[in-house]
Scaffold this motif. Structure first.
Motif, mmCIF file in Angstrom:
data_model
loop_
_atom_site.group_PDB
_atom_site.id
_atom_site.type_symbol
_atom_site.label_atom_id
_atom_site.label_comp_id
_atom_site.label_asym_id
_atom_site.label_seq_id
_atom_site.Cartn_x
_atom_site.Cartn_y
_atom_site.Cartn_z
ATOM 1 N N PHE A 7 7.193 -1.062 4.372
ATOM 2 C CA PHE A 7 6.134 -1.979 4.794
ATOM 3 C C PHE A 7 4.764 -1.310 4.776
ATOM 4 N N PHE A 8 4.683 -0.027 5.109
ATOM 5 C CA PHE A 8 3.402 0.667 5.024
ATOM 6 C C PHE A 8 2.930 0.770 3.572
ATOM 7 N N PHE A 9 3.861 1.034 2.650
ATOM 8 C CA PHE A 9 3.506 1.053 1.228
ATOM 9 C C PHE A 9 3.039 -0.324 0.771
ATOM 10 N N SER A 10 3.714 -1.383 1.243
ATOM 11 C CA SER A 10 3.309 -2.741 0.903
ATOM 12 C C SER A 10 1.923 -3.059 1.444
ATOM 13 N N PHE A 11 1.587 -2.522 2.619
ATOM 14 C CA PHE A 11 0.248 -2.746 3.187
ATOM 15 C C PHE A 11 -0.840 -2.171 2.283
ATOM 16 N N PHE A 12 -0.673 -0.923 1.847
ATOM 17 C CA PHE A 12 -1.687 -0.310 0.983
ATOM 18 C C PHE A 12 -1.769 -1.017 -0.368
ATOM 19 N N LEU A 13 -0.630 -1.387 -0.918
ATOM 20 C CA LEU A 13 -0.630 -2.062 -2.218
ATOM 21 C C LEU A 13 -1.310 -3.421 -2.133
ATOM 22 N N CYS A 14 -0.968 -4.215 -1.128
ATOM 23 C CA CYS A 14 -1.566 -5.550 -0.984
ATOM 24 C C CYS A 14 -3.056 -5.462 -0.655
ATOM 25 N N SER A 15 -3.457 -4.457 0.106
ATOM 26 C CA SER A 15 -4.884 -4.305 0.441
ATOM 27 C C SER A 15 -5.714 -3.995 -0.795
ATOM 28 N N PHE A 16 -5.248 -3.057 -1.618
ATOM 29 C CA PHE A 16 -5.987 -2.713 -2.837
ATOM 30 C C PHE A 16 -6.010 -3.881 -3.818
ATOM 31 N N LEU A 17 -4.886 -4.565 -3.973
ATOM 32 C CA LEU A 17 -4.868 -5.715 -4.875
ATOM 33 C C LEU A 17 -5.719 -6.858 -4.340
ATOM 34 N N GLY A 18 -5.765 -7.030 -3.006
ATOM 35 C CA GLY A 18 -6.604 -8.066 -2.428
ATOM 36 C C GLY A 18 -8.083 -7.836 -2.688
ATOM 37 N N VAL A 19 -8.518 -6.595 -2.604
ATOM 38 C CA VAL A 19 -9.915 -6.265 -2.923
ATOM 39 C C VAL A 19 -10.192 -6.497 -4.401
ATOM 40 N N TYR A 20 -9.206 -6.191 -5.240
ATOM 41 C CA TYR A 20 -9.376 -6.366 -6.685
ATOM 42 C C TYR A 20 -9.516 -7.844 -7.049
ATOM 43 N N PHE A 21 -8.719 -8.703 -6.401
ATOM 44 C CA PHE A 21 -8.749 -10.132 -6.706
ATOM 45 C C PHE A 21 -9.757 -10.901 -5.868
ATOM 46 N N LEU A 22 -10.635 -10.193 -5.159
ATOM 47 C CA LEU A 22 -11.562 -10.881 -4.256
ATOM 48 C C LEU A 22 -12.541 -11.770 -5.016
#
Length: 410
Positions: A7-22
């Motif tokens: 879940f911690f790995f998923s947090f970092f992955l989703c955060s970076f992708l969320g900034v990318y797709f902003l």
């Protein structure tokens, strides 16, 4: 530990992708499953900044809850046995159901996540296998099933119509879809008159309460309202009085409630009314921001409450919580969470709550705005009451608290 790392790995992955797709529209990932000789069933997943940012919050909260659960279950059962494994697998299925709901782009995936949340939440509420847990679990599952019935009917309607994707929705069937979403969301988010199941769900273990009341089950309905806000504008006039009534009644009950854990549950009801009111007023982006921020400080509030309850033998009476002389870190986290809950300046809740209040105050002041501000005043009242009764007032029952503290010392 493996689940927490995942879940911690998923947090970092989703955060970076969320900034990318902003600044982009995201994309839709689709899988097709052969359904019969002549048709296929698509499983579509929508990946955009809304789903990524929300699931990043779900991931980090789930990782912390799994770490907390390890110590919690070791304390409950003293050895790591089959009960512990069942608890962790149910928690993982709970988060997996939330994954399907958050990234859903077809009605089949929505139903997988929606029904998965209802079933696994029932199994978690009755985890202790006693009569009170069974009563609470039955109240939870039957109340949620009232709204889920329409979801099942809508799935049958879409199935016989040959439609599985949400993109086909048009004005001809929009009213039916709005009705389905409306009843499903107010039951899952415990709005009036379906609010009774949320305090009853307090029978679940404390890690489950921190996960259910912060970022998963109760916010599932709010998330669908945000996801389909462009289609639901025609029923916002129905959501407005329901959300205001829920917010004011939950705040008034929390001011007079003596059960410490139920006060936190009533605060969740009040904040859910706050989010739905902001969405019904058109501020869906600010409502989404408050939903993510609320998940962080409400989960920390539940976890610190569970730790403080441990020091007085699991007692939930707020009159026994006075003058804590131990666990400074839990007291600090609890106080910071209460300050964020009331929107104290420069806390986490300040940047989402005060933006909504400011927009309502400077746009148009109506009777609904007055009731909304009254509900916000109740939030400040019960938050100060929690801090006062927990750390400033002397306990009413010295014998039970002193006896338990003596047994811990010996």
């Amino acid at each position: 530990m493996l689940f927490s790392f995942l879940f911690f790995f998923s947090f970092f992955l989703c955060s970076f992708l969320g900034v990318y797709f902003l600044n982009s529209n995201g994309f839709i990932f689709e899988l097709t499953i052969p359904f019969s000789l002549l048709s296929e069933m698509p499983l579509s997943f929508c990946v955009d900044y809304v789903s990524l940012f929300f699931f990043s919050g779900v991931s980090i909260i789930s990782g912390v809850v799994f770490l907390y659960s390890k110590f919690y279950m070791d304390e409950q059962f003293s050895v790591f046995n089959s009960m512990n494994y069942r608890f962790f697998y149910l928690l993982f299925l709970f988060v997996a159901s939330m994954f399907f709901l958050v990234f859903s782009s077809s009605w089949v995936v929505v139903m997988l996540g929606w029904d998965g949340l209802g079933l696994v939440s029932f199994l978690l509420v009755i985890f202790y296998n006693n009569s009170s847990s069974l009563d609470s679990g039955l109240i939870t599952v039957f109340t949620n099933r009232l709204g889920d019935c329409l979801f099942i009917l809508s799935f049958i309607f879409f199935f016989y119509g040959g439609f599985f994707s949400i993109d086909f929705l048009s004005s001809s069937i929009c009213f039916f879809f709005c009705l389905v979403i409306f009843f499903g969301c107010i039951t899952k988010s415990a709005q009036v008159p379906f609010s009774s199941w949320l305090p009853a769900a307090m029978a679940a273990p404390t890690p489950v309460s921190s996960l259910v009341h912060s970022s998963t089950l109760v916010t599932a309905g709010v998330y669908l309202l945000i996801r389909f806000n462009y289609l639901l504008s025609s029923i916002f006039y129905l959501l407005l009085p329901i959300s205001l009534l829920t917010m004011v009644l939950a705040g008034a009950c929390a001011v007079y409630e003596l059960d410490f854990k139920k006060v936190v549950a009533m605060s969740t009801l009040s904040q859910l009314g706050f989010m739905i009111f902001s969405i019904s007023c058109g501020y869906w982006l600010l409502g989404f921001l408050h939903m993510v921020f609320h998940a962080f400080f409400k989960s920390s509030l539940f976890l610190s409450t569970g730790n403080l309850m441990h020091y007085i033998g699991g007692n939930q009476d707020s009159r026994d919580f006075g003058s804590f002389g131990f666990s400074f870190s839990s007291k600090l986290i609890f106080s910071m969470s209460c300050l964020s809950l009331m929107g104290f300046p420069f806390s986490l809740g300040f940047y989402s709550k005060d933006s909504i209040i400011g927009d309502l105050l400077f746009s148009s002041f109506t009777f609904s705005s007055f009731v909304f501000f009254l509900g916000c005043c109740f939030t400040v009242a019960y938050s100060f009451r929690l801090i006062y009764m927990g750390f400033m007032m002397s306990p009413s029952f010295f014998s039970s608290t002193g006896f338990y503290y003596f047994t811990l010392s010996s």
